[in-house]
Design an enzyme around this catalytic site. Structure first.
Site, PDB file in Angstrom:
ATOM      1  N   SER A  22       0.977  -1.297  -0.021  1.00 13.10           N
ATOM      2  CA  SER A  22       0.039  -0.253   0.151  1.00 13.10           C
ATOM      3  C   SER A  22       0.741   1.291  -0.175  1.00 13.10           C
ATOM      4  CB  SER A  22      -0.971   0.060   1.312  1.00 13.10           C
ATOM      5  OG  SER A  22      -0.209  -0.170   2.452  1.00 13.10           O
ATOM      6  N   ASN A 109      -2.427  -2.977  12.860  1.00 15.31           N
ATOM      7  CA  ASN A 109      -3.980  -2.916  12.859  1.00 15.31           C
ATOM      8  C   ASN A 109      -4.489  -1.722  13.706  1.00 15.31           C
ATOM      9  OD1 ASN A 109      -3.513  -5.480  11.575  1.00 15.31           O
ATOM     10  ND2 ASN A 109      -4.417  -6.666  13.079  1.00 15.31           N
ATOM     11  N   THR A 154     -39.904  25.102 -12.036  1.00 13.67           N
ATOM     12  CA  THR A 154     -40.233  23.826 -11.565  1.00 13.67           C
ATOM     13  C   THR A 154     -40.445  23.034 -13.106  1.00 13.67           C
ATOM     14  OG1 THR A 154     -42.612  23.862 -11.605  1.00 13.67           O
ATOM     15  CG2 THR A 154     -41.545  24.553  -9.343  1.00 13.67           C
ATOM     16  N   HIS A 155     -39.806  21.669 -13.038  1.00 12.58           N
ATOM     17  CA  HIS A 155     -39.897  21.109 -14.198  1.00 12.58           C
ATOM     18  C   HIS A 155     -39.175  21.581 -15.284  1.00 12.58           C
ATOM     19  CE1 HIS A 155     -43.399  18.670 -12.377  1.00 12.58           C
ATOM     20  NE2 HIS A 155     -43.629  20.081 -12.026  1.00 12.58           N
ATOM     21  N   SER A 276     -12.909  25.257 -27.852  1.00  6.08           N
ATOM     22  CA  SER A 276     -12.809  24.007 -28.464  1.00  6.08           C
ATOM     23  C   SER A 276     -11.865  23.910 -29.619  1.00  6.08           C
ATOM     24  CB  SER A 276     -14.500  23.969 -29.585  1.00  6.08           C
ATOM     25  OG  SER A 276     -14.190  23.128 -30.370  1.00  6.08           O
ATOM     26  N   LYS A 282     -16.687  28.705 -29.851  1.00  5.44           N
ATOM     27  CA  LYS A 282     -16.975  27.909 -28.606  1.00  5.44           C
ATOM     28  C   LYS A 282     -16.404  28.384 -27.471  1.00  5.44           C
ATOM     29  CE  LYS A 282     -19.316  24.371 -28.220  1.00  5.44           C
ATOM     30  NZ  LYS A 282     -19.500  22.878 -27.977  1.00  5.44           N
ATOM     31  N   ASN A 284     -16.468  26.890 -23.697  1.00  3.60           N
ATOM     32  CA  ASN A 284     -17.228  25.857 -23.085  1.00  3.60           C
ATOM     33  C   ASN A 284     -17.188  25.833 -21.195  1.00  3.60           C
ATOM     34  OD1 ASN A 284     -18.020  24.688 -25.417  1.00  3.60           O
ATOM     35  ND2 ASN A 284     -15.926  23.598 -25.460  1.00  3.60           N
ATOM     36  N   GLU A 289     -18.716  21.017 -15.927  1.00  2.32           N
ATOM     37  CA  GLU A 289     -19.007  19.757 -16.671  1.00  2.32           C
ATOM     38  C   GLU A 289     -18.153  18.730 -15.753  1.00  2.32           C
ATOM     39  OE1 GLU A 289     -20.046  20.171 -21.061  1.00  2.32           O
ATOM     40  OE2 GLU A 289     -18.552  21.192 -20.467  1.00  2.32           O
ATOM     41  N   TYR A 316      -9.605  -7.614  12.044  1.00  2.00           N
ATOM     42  CA  TYR A 316      -8.768  -6.961  10.951  1.00  2.00           C
ATOM     43  C   TYR A 316      -8.751  -7.766   9.831  1.00  2.00           C
ATOM     44  CZ  TYR A 316      -5.431  -4.774   7.870  1.00  2.00           C
ATOM     45  OH  TYR A 316      -4.829  -4.291   6.616  1.00  2.00           O
ATOM     46  N   GLN A 321      -7.218  -2.480   3.688  1.00  4.28           N
ATOM     47  CA  GLN A 321      -6.250  -1.715   3.177  1.00  4.28           C
ATOM     48  C   GLN A 321      -6.951  -0.833   1.823  1.00  4.28           C
ATOM     49  OE1 GLN A 321      -1.987  -2.986   2.932  1.00  4.28           O
ATOM     50  NE2 GLN A 321      -2.378  -3.033   0.500  1.00  4.28           N
ATOM     51  N   LYS A 324      -8.202   3.027   1.867  1.00  6.24           N
ATOM     52  CA  LYS A 324      -7.414   4.270   1.584  1.00  6.24           C
ATOM     53  C   LYS A 324      -7.547   5.031   0.178  1.00  6.24           C
ATOM     54  CE  LYS A 324      -4.521   2.391   4.736  1.00  6.24           C
ATOM     55  NZ  LYS A 324      -5.401   1.286   4.776  1.00  6.24           N
TER      56      LYS A 324
HETATM   57  N1  ARG Z   1      -1.445  -1.596   5.071  1.00  5.32           N
HETATM   58  C1  ARG Z   1      -2.271  -2.161   6.139  1.00  5.32           C
HETATM   59  C2  ARG Z   1      -3.497  -1.325   5.857  1.00  5.32           C
HETATM   60  O1  ARG Z   1      -3.705  -0.521   5.195  1.00  5.32           O
HETATM   61  C3  ARG Z   1      -1.720  -1.956   7.422  1.00  5.32           C
HETATM   62  C4  ARG Z   1      -2.285  -2.932   8.115  1.00  5.32           C
HETATM   63  C5  ARG Z   1      -1.675  -4.318   7.988  1.00  5.32           C
HETATM   64  N2  ARG Z   1      -2.061  -4.974   8.874  1.00  5.32           N
HETATM   65  C6  ARG Z   1      -1.947  -6.533   8.760  1.00  5.32           C
HETATM   66  N3  ARG Z   1      -1.800  -7.477   9.673  1.00  5.32           N
HETATM   67  N4  ARG Z   1      -1.250  -6.915   7.584  1.00  5.32           N
HETATM   68  O2  ARG Z   1      -4.490  -1.962   6.355  1.00  5.32           O
END
Ligand code: ARG
Length: 464
Positions: A22, A109, A154-155, A276, A282, A284, A289, A316, A321, A324
């Site tokens: 990660s 964790n 409205t509408h 454009s 144009k 835009n 958008e 956990y 993960q 994120k």
């Molecule tokens: N990179 C992990 C996450 O974002 C951290 C926790 C990892 N824990 C583990 N027991 N592998 O969740």
């Protein structure tokens, strides 16, 4: 060397290493990760779980790593699974075996849950600030155009005339609710999970309250299993972010429509429009958008996270993960969109002659019906009479306010005593009910909105 190298006989497969990492996205947690680790180390020292001088060395080492990352000198190693491992490895490289004591009475964790809560709390304050800034922009444009009149729809059919400011203040209301939702999200994130360890707590005599106080948390979590498995606070934010995007998207949709040649109500500043590549005439509304389009991404971040969570057994699981990228994407998107919309709305020109010209026509029809009601007719009968007058005008091509008093009287004798003034401003001036579009009501709204913003800013300043 992996943190778990004692348990395995083979190195991790190269693809698996990349697949499970990660680090490419969670590196942005480095500041909160280090702040959290410093608090943990201090607590370990203060409680005598590790020697005080080790705790001091850990703290110094961590702060040096933070400087290195901040200055771009830190070398990230792709074999480090995540930002937590990367920092811990660098710490041990820098200060030796004492670095290995930092992870006492802690697991990644509870560490990652802590980091995410700290990070989100900070980001929520930043988001709330942008929500306030956009409200200020809208209030500014409303005040600058406080006399402008436009058709209310409205509408998407012309319904009744309203003040342009009244229309904009509707969005200020939406954003005021968004602000309250962000406050609730902040409170949901404001729970300190560290000390839950892997899932069951720890045998070491830790002091969780000390860490909560040091890190500015309101309270500590009450169940170690829930603490490491819970991502409700992420879902809460993603839901609040989705609602913000609904509001921004609706405003942007209106800017696209109202900025078209057919409407011509507003003109975007050149700095907020794009051309454009093929049609030279144009200009835009791409910013509007894109905000409208990006709403879909944020909804995806929410539904993706809900789906990721729904099948997880306690406590956990590595699936977590995946929280994120969704959270970071939503944060980045909402922040950018709030900035973009404030810039676009703050620089656009309101073509008040055009909006006023469009506000006439049949938009006084309800007022004519109301006039008959005041003369004693049931509203439904009055509606019928005015419907016939409108139909007559449709057939003859006359405007409603061009009909003479005798013509009105031919539809109902009550009109013999006179007809109320039917200009858009007359119609608006009569809408004096609480929350209505009459100028004095709109002035009250502007005042109330400004007062709300002042207390919103206090909340932000206390946390900024
Ligand atoms: N990179 C992990 C996450 O974002 C951290 C926790 C990892 N824990 C583990 N027991 N592998 O969740």
């Amino acid at each position: 060397m992996k943190a778990w190298s004692g348990r395995v006989e083979k190195p991790t497969d190269e693809f698996v290493e990349r697949f499970t990492s990660s680090l490419p996205f969670d590196w942005r947690l480095f500041r909160v990760d280090i702040t959290g680790s410093v608090a943990h180390a201090r607590m370990l020292g203060a409680t005598g779980i590790i020697p005080k001088n080790d705790a001091g060395a850990i703290e110094k080492g961590l702060l040096a790593i933070r400087d290195e990352i901040e200055s771009g000198r830190f070398e990230f190693d792709t074999s480090d699974e995540d930002i937590h491992m990367a920092i811990e490895r660098a710490l041990t490289d820098a200060i030796g075996p004492a670095g290995g004591k930092l992870h006492t009475a802690r697991s990644r964790n509870d560490q990652v849950a802590l980091d995410l809560r700290m990070y989100l709390k900070g980001e929520i304050v930043a988001c709330a600030e942008l929500v306030v800034a956009l409200q200020e922009t809208l209030i500014g444009v409303a005040s600058d155009n406080v006399d402008a009149v436009m058709p209310g729809y409205t509408h998407l059919q012309r319904a009744q005339p309203v003040l342009f400011a009244h229309h904009l203040l509707a969005y200020v209301q939406m954003l005021a609710r968004d602000f309250v939702r962000l406050l609730q999200c902040h409170s949901a994130a404001d729970v300190m999970p560290l000390g839950s360890a892997a899932l069951a707590g720890t045998e070491f005599p830790i002091d969780r309250e000390m860490i909560a106080e040091e890190l500015g948390f309101e309270r500590i979590s009450e169940n170690s299993m829930d603490s490491v498995a819970d991502r409700d606070f992420v879902v809460d934010f993603l839901a609040a972010a989705s609602t913000i995007m609904v509001h921004l998207s609706r405003l942007c949709e209106e800017i696209v429509i109202f900025g078209s040649t057919e409407f011509g109500f507003v003109t975007l500043d050149d700095a907020y429009a794009t051309g454009s590549s093929i049609m030279p005439q144009k200009k835009n509304p791409d910013v509007a958008e894109l905000v409208r389009g990006k709403a879909g991404r944020v909804f995806g971040d929410l539904t993706g996270t809900l789906a990721m969570l729904k099948g997880l057994p306690l406590a956990y699981n590595r699936d977590l993960q995946e929280d994120k990228e969704a959270l970071f994407d939503a944060l980045d998107t909402v922040r950018d969109c709030l900035v973009a919309v404030a810039g676009m709305v703050g620089t656009m020109t309101v073509n008040s002659e055009v909006t006023e010209a469009a506000a006439g026509g049949f938009s006084a029809a309800t007022d004519l019906a109301d006039f008959l009601v005041e003369k004693g007719l049931p509203f439904r009968e009055a509606h019928e009479v005015i419907g016939k007058i409108v139909l007559h005008c449709e057939k003859t091509g006359e405007a409603l306010d061009a009909l003479g008093a005798e013509e009105f009287a031919s539809f109902h004798p009550a009109f013999a005593e006179g007809v109320p003034p039917l200009g858009a401003r007359d119609v608006i001036a009569r809408r004096t009910s609480a929350g209505g579009t009459a100028p004095e009501r709109v002035a009250e709204q502007l005042k109330a909105a400004a007062a709300r913003l002042a207390s919103a800013k206090e909340w932000i300043d206390e946390r900024g």
